[in-house]
Design an enzyme around this catalytic site. Structure first.
Site, PDB file in Angstrom:
ATOM      1  N   VAL A  73       0.865  -1.176   0.000  1.00 26.23           N
ATOM      2  CA  VAL A  73       0.000   0.000   0.000  1.00 26.23           C
ATOM      3  C   VAL A  73       0.901   1.225   0.000  1.00 26.23           C
ATOM      4  O   VAL A  73       2.091   1.139   0.345  1.00 26.23           O
ATOM      5  CB  VAL A  73      -0.957   0.045   1.218  1.00 26.23           C
ATOM      6  CG1 VAL A  73      -1.957  -1.093   1.162  1.00 26.23           C
ATOM      7  CG2 VAL A  73      -0.177   0.032   2.528  1.00 26.23           C
ATOM      8  N   SER A  74       0.334   2.372  -0.336  1.00 26.20           N
ATOM      9  CA  SER A  74       1.179   3.548  -0.511  1.00 26.20           C
ATOM     10  C   SER A  74       1.191   4.500   0.674  1.00 26.20           C
ATOM     11  O   SER A  74       2.126   5.303   0.810  1.00 26.20           O
ATOM     12  CB  SER A  74       0.752   4.314  -1.771  1.00 26.20           C
ATOM     13  OG  SER A  74      -0.607   4.701  -1.669  1.00 26.20           O
TER      14      SER A  74
END
Length: 213
Positions: A73-74
């Protein structure tokens, strides 16, 4: 006869190879009997065979490939999603009795130097991976996923994508965040410029990106 020495039949069982293989090894000089009787009976040192078998097993263990399950995920706000990805990957791998390792990353989709991604690429390039499992295609890389898939194809690595939906909404939202990140990096330079045109361009880009969030 001393029990420390065994005939070729027992030697083949200790090493896990056929008698013919042992004979071939003798011809090529790879493994010679410890002595041969006048009647051409071959005898091998049990201790030496066990040592060779141990080395062979260790080499096989080192050459063993594994399954890598990769999650990414970012942003910190997506930690729950990261946990869900890892849970899904673990359940899938366990259900299929894979020998696996989970590698996860939390970081910008524009960052190609993420620790987990580098570890994955190193394993792929060094032929340590049997299969790669991800929850979605866009959970590998923002851009460049096809290059990783090409490496997998070249290395004979199976790629398993659990959810083959495109996940377009999530992708667009995260892409917009990445665009904002790029703008932030260059904003100081643009605002430092005397060009009013550059400042107006920056403003428009920022507004466009925010509209996508």
């Amino acid at each position: 006869m001393n029990s420390d020495f065994v005939p070729i039949g027992q030697a083949s069982k200790i090493l896990g190879v056929s008698i013919q293989t042992l004979r071939n090894w003798e011809k090529t000089g790879r493994l010679l009997p410890d002595f041969v009787s006048a009647g051409r009976t071959r005898r091998y040192s049990r201790r030496r065979l066990l040592s060779i078998a141990g080395l062979t097993n260790q080499e096989a263990k080192e050459d063993q490939k594994t399954t890598i399950a990769y999650a990414w995920v970012s942003t910190n706000e997506q930690k729950e999603d990261l946990s869900r990805q890892i849970e899904l990957l673990e359940l899938f791998c366990a259900k299929n009795s894979f020998t696996y390792e989970v590698i996860s990353d939390l970081g910008s989709g524009m960052n190609y130097r993420k620790k987990g991604l580098k570890k994955l690429l190193d394993a792929l390039l060094n032929d340590k991976v049997e299969r790669l499992v991800i929850t979605q295609k866009d959970r590998l890389l923002r851009f460049g996923a096809e290059l990783v898939f090409t490496i997998c194809e070249t290395k004979g690595v199976e790629v398993i994508i659990l959810n083959k939906g495109d996940g377009a909404v999530g992708f667009e939202e995260e892409l917009a965040k990445d665009v904002l990140e790029i703008i932030t990096v260059f904003s100081a330079k643009l605002y430092g410029s005397r060009s009013k045109k550059n400042r107006e361009l920056l403003k428009k880009l920022t507004e466009t990106a925010k509209d996508q969030l």
